[in-house]
Design a protein around this motif. Structure first.
Motif, PDB file in Angstrom:
ATOM      1  N   GLN A   1       0.824  -1.213   0.000  1.00  0.00           N
ATOM      2  CA  GLN A   1       0.000   0.000   0.000  1.00  0.00           C
ATOM      3  C   GLN A   1       0.858   1.264   0.000  1.00  0.00           C
ATOM      4  OE1 GLN A   1      -2.741  -0.554   3.267  1.00  0.00           O
ATOM      5  NE2 GLN A   1      -4.106  -1.832   2.040  1.00  0.00           N
ATOM      6  N   ILE A   2       1.992   1.211   0.702  1.00  0.00           N
ATOM      7  CA  ILE A   2       2.899   2.370   0.693  1.00  0.00           C
ATOM      8  C   ILE A   2       3.462   2.565  -0.714  1.00  0.00           C
ATOM      9  CG2 ILE A   2       5.150   3.210   1.500  1.00  0.00           C
ATOM     10  CD1 ILE A   2       4.471   1.884   4.227  1.00  0.00           C
ATOM     11  N   ALA A   3       3.845   1.452  -1.364  1.00  0.00           N
ATOM     12  CA  ALA A   3       4.381   1.533  -2.724  1.00  0.00           C
ATOM     13  C   ALA A   3       3.327   2.099  -3.671  1.00  0.00           C
ATOM     14  CB  ALA A   3       4.834   0.148  -3.190  1.00  0.00           C
ATOM     15  N   CYS A   4       2.078   1.666  -3.523  1.00  0.00           N
ATOM     16  CA  CYS A   4       1.001   2.164  -4.378  1.00  0.00           C
ATOM     17  C   CYS A   4       0.787   3.654  -4.157  1.00  0.00           C
ATOM     18  CB  CYS A   4      -0.306   1.417  -4.092  1.00  0.00           C
ATOM     19  SG  CYS A   4      -0.332  -0.249  -4.765  1.00  0.00           S
ATOM     20  N   ALA A   5       0.775   4.076  -2.895  1.00  0.00           N
ATOM     21  CA  ALA A   5       0.571   5.499  -2.584  1.00  0.00           C
ATOM     22  C   ALA A   5       1.671   6.332  -3.211  1.00  0.00           C
ATOM     23  CB  ALA A   5       0.533   5.700  -1.073  1.00  0.00           C
ATOM     24  N   LEU A   6       2.916   5.836  -3.122  1.00  0.00           N
ATOM     25  CA  LEU A   6       4.050   6.563  -3.705  1.00  0.00           C
ATOM     26  C   LEU A   6       3.910   6.665  -5.217  1.00  0.00           C
ATOM     27  CD1 LEU A   6       7.188   5.358  -1.717  1.00  0.00           C
ATOM     28  CD2 LEU A   6       6.348   7.711  -1.954  1.00  0.00           C
ATOM     29  N   LEU A   7       3.530   5.542  -5.857  1.00  0.00           N
ATOM     30  CA  LEU A   7       3.405   5.527  -7.317  1.00  0.00           C
ATOM     31  C   LEU A   7       2.287   6.477  -7.766  1.00  0.00           C
ATOM     32  CD1 LEU A   7       4.537   4.369  -9.877  1.00  0.00           C
ATOM     33  CD2 LEU A   7       3.002   2.410  -9.669  1.00  0.00           C
ATOM     34  N   ILE A   8       1.174   6.480  -7.023  1.00  0.00           N
ATOM     35  CA  ILE A   8       0.073   7.390  -7.347  1.00  0.00           C
ATOM     36  C   ILE A   8       0.551   8.839  -7.244  1.00  0.00           C
ATOM     37  CG2 ILE A   8      -2.139   8.285  -6.512  1.00  0.00           C
ATOM     38  CD1 ILE A   8      -2.827   5.367  -5.702  1.00  0.00           C
ATOM     39  N   PHE A   9       1.308   9.124  -6.196  1.00  0.00           N
ATOM     40  CA  PHE A   9       1.858  10.474  -6.001  1.00  0.00           C
ATOM     41  C   PHE A   9       2.746  10.857  -7.184  1.00  0.00           C
ATOM     42  CE2 PHE A   9       5.111  13.318  -4.054  1.00  0.00           C
ATOM     43  CZ  PHE A   9       4.267  14.370  -3.741  1.00  0.00           C
ATOM     44  N   VAL A  10       3.610   9.919  -7.596  1.00  0.00           N
ATOM     45  CA  VAL A  10       4.496  10.172  -8.738  1.00  0.00           C
ATOM     46  C   VAL A  10       3.671  10.445  -9.995  1.00  0.00           C
ATOM     47  CG1 VAL A  10       6.146   9.075 -10.314  1.00  0.00           C
ATOM     48  CG2 VAL A  10       6.461   8.875  -7.841  1.00  0.00           C
ATOM     49  N   TYR A  11       2.634   9.640 -10.250  1.00  0.00           N
ATOM     50  CA  TYR A  11       1.781   9.822 -11.434  1.00  0.00           C
ATOM     51  C   TYR A  11       1.162  11.219 -11.452  1.00  0.00           C
ATOM     52  CZ  TYR A  11       1.794   4.797 -12.684  1.00  0.00           C
ATOM     53  OH  TYR A  11       2.139   3.543 -13.071  1.00  0.00           O
ATOM     54  N   VAL A  12       0.628  11.647 -10.304  1.00  0.00           N
ATOM     55  CA  VAL A  12      -0.044  12.954 -10.255  1.00  0.00           C
ATOM     56  C   VAL A  12       0.953  14.084 -10.512  1.00  0.00           C
ATOM     57  CG1 VAL A  12      -1.272  14.585  -8.758  1.00  0.00           C
ATOM     58  CG2 VAL A  12      -1.925  12.180  -8.757  1.00  0.00           C
ATOM     59  N   ILE A  13       2.109  14.031  -9.834  1.00  0.00           N
ATOM     60  CA  ILE A  13       3.119  15.082 -10.013  1.00  0.00           C
ATOM     61  C   ILE A  13       3.660  15.070 -11.446  1.00  0.00           C
ATOM     62  CG2 ILE A  13       5.382  15.922  -9.245  1.00  0.00           C
ATOM     63  CD1 ILE A  13       3.150  16.316  -7.203  1.00  0.00           C
ATOM     64  N   TRP A  14       3.923  13.868 -11.959  1.00  0.00           N
ATOM     65  CA  TRP A  14       4.429  13.708 -13.332  1.00  0.00           C
ATOM     66  C   TRP A  14       3.420  14.304 -14.311  1.00  0.00           C
ATOM     67  CZ3 TRP A  14       5.642   8.236 -15.823  1.00  0.00           C
ATOM     68  CH2 TRP A  14       6.366   8.439 -16.995  1.00  0.00           C
ATOM     69  N   GLY A  15       2.147  13.981 -14.116  1.00  0.00           N
ATOM     70  CA  GLY A  15       1.095  14.479 -15.000  1.00  0.00           C
ATOM     71  C   GLY A  15       1.018  15.996 -14.995  1.00  0.00           C
ATOM     72  N   ILE A  16       1.097  16.583 -13.808  1.00  0.00           N
ATOM     73  CA  ILE A  16       1.065  18.047 -13.701  1.00  0.00           C
ATOM     74  C   ILE A  16       2.270  18.648 -14.421  1.00  0.00           C
ATOM     75  CG2 ILE A  16       1.251  19.988 -12.074  1.00  0.00           C
ATOM     76  CD1 ILE A  16      -0.391  18.265 -10.095  1.00  0.00           C
ATOM     77  N   GLN A  17       3.426  17.987 -14.255  1.00  0.00           N
ATOM     78  CA  GLN A  17       4.664  18.427 -14.919  1.00  0.00           C
ATOM     79  C   GLN A  17       4.499  18.379 -16.435  1.00  0.00           C
ATOM     80  OE1 GLN A  17       7.489  19.350 -13.333  1.00  0.00           O
ATOM     81  NE2 GLN A  17       8.734  19.606 -15.186  1.00  0.00           N
ATOM     82  N   ILE A  18       3.847  17.314 -16.940  1.00  0.00           N
ATOM     83  CA  ILE A  18       3.620  17.188 -18.381  1.00  0.00           C
ATOM     84  C   ILE A  18       2.720  18.318 -18.874  1.00  0.00           C
ATOM     85  CG2 ILE A  18       2.505  15.784 -20.173  1.00  0.00           C
ATOM     86  CD1 ILE A  18       3.308  13.288 -18.528  1.00  0.00           C
ATOM     87  N   LEU A  19       1.681  18.625 -18.101  1.00  0.00           N
ATOM     88  CA  LEU A  19       0.693  19.606 -18.540  1.00  0.00           C
ATOM     89  C   LEU A  19       1.197  21.041 -18.444  1.00  0.00           C
ATOM     90  CD1 LEU A  19      -2.500  18.062 -16.904  1.00  0.00           C
ATOM     91  CD2 LEU A  19      -1.962  18.144 -19.340  1.00  0.00           C
TER      92      LEU A  19
END
Lengths: 124, 119
Positions: free
Chosen positions: B99-117
């Motif tokens: 669950q910690i790994a999933c939370a971290l990956l979700i966090f990375v996805y959101v930040i990465w997505g914002i960075q892309i946009l």
């Protein structure tokens, strides 16, 4: 929730009906999509960065392995979407009987096969 | 008694609803992206589409929906299979680590997505 109740869950001997198979596949495709999202975000990032990036993604997707990976992710997305739509339909009380559940599960599998083949034809 | 301290909305009914609303948003988004790609878009069209404020908002909405949807899904799966009953004592440790790994990956996805946009 009583944790001490006995549970019988021997997947080796339980014969799973099609509804159980489509349910576990919905979960498996969900997990695949969660990790596959990294590939999609990479493609979005690279393709939007520059025209060279767009071409780089296109080049990458001309490889057989990359095509298989994308086809796999797209197929998982198709299945997960159809199974999700089935859930929404059932939430409205449609197809909740045993026969309805089996029919819904078969529709999801049939729809996935058709759309996955079309997606495969488009990718290749 | 609150037992599900790691669930998304601390309530099964809330998670059930969030899962459906976020699912519909994600479906709409992927149909939009799929339609664009099927129309044979080129780099200029693709780039221009993501310059639109409306598309950036839609993409951010999809990203945040993905975060909620993925957490509820991964939580459901991990609390069913990575458990003490299925795996013994280490099940609890494995579930927490997953669950910690999933939370971290979700966090990375959101930040990465914002960075892309907006990067």
């Amino acid at each position: 929730m009583k944790d001490k109740r006995p549970v019988y869950l021997d997947f080796g001997t339980i014969r799973m009906p099609i509804t159980a198979w489509t349910s576990i596949t919905h979960r498996i495709t969900g997990v695949i999509l969660f990790f596959g999202m990294a590939v999609l975000l990479w493609a979005l990032d690279t393709s939007l960065g520059s025209a060279e990036g767009w071409n780089a993604v296109a080049d990458c997707l001309s490889g057989v392995l990359a095509k298989l990976v994308i086809w796999g992710i797209v197929t998982a997305l198709i299945y997960h979407s159809l199974a999700g739509i089935k859930h929404l339909v059932m939430d409205f009380g449609v197809g909740e009987s045993m026969e309805g559940g089996v029919r819904g599960a078969r529709l999801v599998v049939a729809g996935t096969v058709v759309l996955a083949l079309l997606a495969g034809a488009w990718i290749w | 008694m609150v037992r599900a301290v790691t669930s998304f909305g601390r309530s099964g009914l809330s998670d059930w609803l969030v899962q459906r609303v976020s699912g519909v948003i994600l479906l709409a988004y992927f149909i939009c992206i799929g339609g664009t790609l099927l129309s044979g878009v080129d780099y200029e069209g693709w780039h221009a589409m993501f310059q639109l404020t409306s598309m950036r908002i839609f993409t951010l909405l999809a990203l945040l929906s993905l975060a909620a949807h993925a957490w509820i899904g991964m939580w459901s799966v991990s609390t069913d299979y990575l458990t003490e009953r299925m795996l013994g004592e280490r099940g609890n440790l494995l579930r927490l680590a997953f669950q910690i790994a999933c939370a971290l990956l979700i966090f990375v996805y959101v930040i990465w997505g914002i960075q892309i946009l907006w990067g």
